[in-house]
Write a protein that holds these residues in place. Structure first.
Motif, PDB file in Angstrom:
ATOM      1  N   SER A  25       5.134  -6.013  13.625  1.00 37.23           N
ATOM      2  CA  SER A  25       4.573  -7.352  13.710  1.00 37.23           C
ATOM      3  C   SER A  25       3.096  -7.257  13.745  1.00 37.23           C
ATOM      4  CB  SER A  25       4.995  -7.745  15.190  1.00 37.23           C
ATOM      5  OG  SER A  25       4.539  -6.970  15.978  1.00 37.23           O
ATOM      6  N   LEU A  26       2.114  -6.297  14.101  1.00 34.42           N
ATOM      7  CA  LEU A  26       0.885  -6.343  14.059  1.00 34.42           C
ATOM      8  C   LEU A  26       0.458  -6.055  12.537  1.00 34.42           C
ATOM      9  CD1 LEU A  26      -1.859  -6.122  15.551  1.00 34.42           C
ATOM     10  CD2 LEU A  26      -1.645  -3.953  15.762  1.00 34.42           C
ATOM     11  N   PHE A  27       1.055  -5.433  12.145  1.00 34.18           N
ATOM     12  CA  PHE A  27       0.602  -5.164  10.413  1.00 34.18           C
ATOM     13  C   PHE A  27       1.050  -6.337   9.568  1.00 34.18           C
ATOM     14  CE2 PHE A  27       0.880  -3.058   6.269  1.00 34.18           C
ATOM     15  CZ  PHE A  27      -0.153  -2.443   6.106  1.00 34.18           C
ATOM     16  N   ALA A  28       1.921  -7.171  10.162  1.00 37.14           N
ATOM     17  CA  ALA A  28       2.261  -8.361   9.290  1.00 37.14           C
ATOM     18  C   ALA A  28       1.294  -9.329   9.592  1.00 37.14           C
ATOM     19  CB  ALA A  28       3.778  -8.689   9.524  1.00 37.14           C
ATOM     20  N   SER A  29       0.840  -9.479  11.178  1.00 42.89           N
ATOM     21  CA  SER A  29       0.166 -10.430  11.264  1.00 42.89           C
ATOM     22  C   SER A  29      -1.489 -10.409  10.664  1.00 42.89           C
ATOM     23  CB  SER A  29       0.103 -10.731  12.981  1.00 42.89           C
ATOM     24  OG  SER A  29      -0.695  -9.452  13.422  1.00 42.89           O
ATOM     25  N   LYS A  30      -1.815  -9.338  10.354  1.00 45.60           N
ATOM     26  CA  LYS A  30      -3.246  -9.265   9.863  1.00 45.60           C
ATOM     27  C   LYS A  30      -3.396  -8.946   8.280  1.00 45.60           C
ATOM     28  CE  LYS A  30      -5.528  -7.499  14.097  1.00 45.60           C
ATOM     29  NZ  LYS A  30      -6.615  -6.555  14.493  1.00 45.60           N
ATOM     30  N   GLU A  31      -4.355  -9.322   7.748  1.00 36.37           N
ATOM     31  CA  GLU A  31      -4.687  -8.988   6.370  1.00 36.37           C
ATOM     32  C   GLU A  31      -4.706  -7.651   5.991  1.00 36.37           C
ATOM     33  OE1 GLU A  31      -7.736  -9.922   2.735  1.00 36.37           O
ATOM     34  OE2 GLU A  31      -7.951 -11.273   4.636  1.00 36.37           O
ATOM     35  N   GLN A  32      -3.768  -7.164   5.145  1.00 40.05           N
ATOM     36  CA  GLN A  32      -4.014  -5.781   4.715  1.00 40.05           C
ATOM     37  C   GLN A  32      -4.834  -5.362   3.746  1.00 40.05           C
ATOM     38  OE1 GLN A  32      -0.806  -7.238   4.454  1.00 40.05           O
ATOM     39  NE2 GLN A  32       0.109  -6.993   6.483  1.00 40.05           N
ATOM     40  N   ARG A  33      -5.540  -4.393   4.014  1.00 41.90           N
ATOM     41  CA  ARG A  33      -6.691  -3.475   3.020  1.00 41.90           C
ATOM     42  C   ARG A  33      -5.972  -2.751   2.058  1.00 41.90           C
ATOM     43  NH1 ARG A  33     -12.137  -4.159   5.861  1.00 41.90           N
ATOM     44  NH2 ARG A  33     -11.711  -5.763   7.312  1.00 41.90           N
ATOM     45  N   PRO A  34      -6.105  -2.760   0.935  1.00 42.31           N
ATOM     46  CA  PRO A  34      -5.591  -1.347   0.007  1.00 42.31           C
ATOM     47  C   PRO A  34      -5.838  -0.231   0.204  1.00 42.31           C
ATOM     48  CG  PRO A  34      -7.004  -2.840  -1.323  1.00 42.31           C
ATOM     49  CD  PRO A  34      -7.006  -3.474   0.055  1.00 42.31           C
ATOM     50  N   HIS A  35      -5.153   0.678   0.090  1.00 42.39           N
ATOM     51  CA  HIS A  35      -5.524   2.157   0.259  1.00 42.39           C
ATOM     52  C   HIS A  35      -6.305   2.522  -1.145  1.00 42.39           C
ATOM     53  CE1 HIS A  35      -5.417   6.467   0.707  1.00 42.39           C
ATOM     54  NE2 HIS A  35      -4.902   6.556  -0.706  1.00 42.39           N
ATOM     55  N   VAL A  36      -7.407   3.074  -1.209  1.00 42.18           N
ATOM     56  CA  VAL A  36      -8.043   3.404  -2.241  1.00 42.18           C
ATOM     57  C   VAL A  36      -8.129   5.021  -2.280  1.00 42.18           C
ATOM     58  CG1 VAL A  36     -10.326   3.365  -3.300  1.00 42.18           C
ATOM     59  CG2 VAL A  36      -9.445   1.311  -2.238  1.00 42.18           C
ATOM     60  N   ASP A  37      -7.510   5.698  -3.419  1.00 39.79           N
ATOM     61  CA  ASP A  37      -7.775   6.854  -3.701  1.00 39.79           C
ATOM     62  C   ASP A  37      -9.244   7.257  -4.121  1.00 39.79           C
ATOM     63  OD1 ASP A  37      -7.413   9.459  -4.035  1.00 39.79           O
ATOM     64  OD2 ASP A  37      -5.729   9.278  -5.610  1.00 39.79           O
ATOM     65  N   ARG A  38     -10.082   8.064  -3.410  1.00 40.44           N
ATOM     66  CA  ARG A  38     -11.359   7.927  -3.839  1.00 40.44           C
ATOM     67  C   ARG A  38     -11.615   9.294  -4.799  1.00 40.44           C
ATOM     68  NH1 ARG A  38     -13.712   3.607  -1.995  1.00 40.44           N
ATOM     69  NH2 ARG A  38     -13.393   3.263   0.095  1.00 40.44           N
ATOM     70  N   HIS A  39     -10.424  10.114  -5.173  1.00 43.17           N
ATOM     71  CA  HIS A  39     -10.467  11.168  -5.867  1.00 43.17           C
ATOM     72  C   HIS A  39     -10.753  10.598  -7.266  1.00 43.17           C
ATOM     73  CE1 HIS A  39      -9.838  14.550  -8.058  1.00 43.17           C
ATOM     74  NE2 HIS A  39      -8.650  15.178  -7.355  1.00 43.17           N
ATOM     75  N   HIS A  40     -10.195   9.556  -7.664  1.00 42.93           N
ATOM     76  CA  HIS A  40     -10.113   9.160  -9.226  1.00 42.93           C
ATOM     77  C   HIS A  40     -11.221   7.678  -9.268  1.00 42.93           C
ATOM     78  CE1 HIS A  40      -6.892  11.703  -9.847  1.00 42.93           C
ATOM     79  NE2 HIS A  40      -6.323  11.119  -8.623  1.00 42.93           N
ATOM     80  N   ILE A  41     -12.183   7.821  -8.506  1.00 39.17           N
ATOM     81  CA  ILE A  41     -13.065   6.538  -8.495  1.00 39.17           C
ATOM     82  C   ILE A  41     -13.762   6.533  -9.767  1.00 39.17           C
ATOM     83  CG2 ILE A  41     -15.009   7.187  -7.246  1.00 39.17           C
ATOM     84  CD1 ILE A  41     -14.394   4.575  -5.867  1.00 39.17           C
ATOM     85  N   ARG A  42     -14.225   7.579 -10.232  1.00 41.28           N
ATOM     86  CA  ARG A  42     -15.132   7.598 -11.401  1.00 41.28           C
ATOM     87  C   ARG A  42     -14.697   6.894 -12.612  1.00 41.28           C
ATOM     88  NH1 ARG A  42     -18.857  12.867 -12.008  1.00 41.28           N
ATOM     89  NH2 ARG A  42     -19.769  11.611 -13.851  1.00 41.28           N
TER      90      ARG A  42
END
Length: 125
Positions: free
Chosen positions: A72-89
Motif C-alpha cells: 500500500s505504501l509503494f502504491a501510494s507514492k510516486e516510484q522512482r526507477p532503478h538505474v543501473d550505474r554500471h552501464h551509464i556511459r
C-alpha cells in the motif's frame, strides 16, 4: 553503505526497506523502500520513506501485514526507477581514450588493453 532493515516476500514480489547513508550535511536517517518482481530478476523501482512510515512497516505484527503495508505504501507514492550505474556511459565511440580515459573492458581484451596501455606509457617516458 545501505543497511537492509526489512525484507518481505510473497510469490515473486519482494520489498526491501533500507537505511541509506547520509552525508555530513544531513542529520537523521533516510529510508528507501525498493521492490523487485519476477523473483528478483526485475527491479521495479524505489520510494523514499519517512521515519513515521518506517516505524509502521517495522511494527507490523506478521510478515503478511508487513507485505500488505509495503504494497500500500509503494502504491501510494510516486516510484522512482532503478538505474543501473554500471552501464551509464553508453557505447564506446571514436573519442574513447581522448575525451575520457579509455575503458577497461570485462572480456579477455581487458588484460590486453591494460598491458598495451602500460607499454605505451613506458615507451613515451
Amino acid at each position: 553503505m545501505a543497511k537492509t532493515i526489512l525484507r518481505v516476500r510473497q510469490g515473486g514480489i519482494a520489498y526491501y526497506l533500507n537505511e541509506s547513508s547520509t552525508g555530513a550535511k544531513n542529520s537523521g536517517r533516510r529510508f528507501i523502500l525498493s521492490r523487485t518482481s519476477n523473483f528478483g530478476k526485475t527491479k521495479d523501482g524505489w520510494i523514499k520513506v519517512n521515519s513515521t512510515e518506517h516505524q509502521v512497516l517495522v511494527d507490523a505484527n506478521s510478515e503478511l501485514d508487513q507485505f500488505n503495508a509495503c504494497t500500500s505504501l509503494f502504491a501510494s507514492k510516486e516510484q522512482r526507477p532503478h538505474v543501473d550505474r554500471h552501464h551509464i556511459r553508453g557505447m564506446a565511440g571514436k573519442w574513447e581514450g581522448e575525451a575520457f580515459p579509455a575503458r577497461v573492458t570485462h572480456r579477455r581484451d581487458a588484460t590486453q588493453n591494460a598491458n598495451n596501455e602500460n607499454v605505451s606509457r613506458q615507451v613515451e617516458r
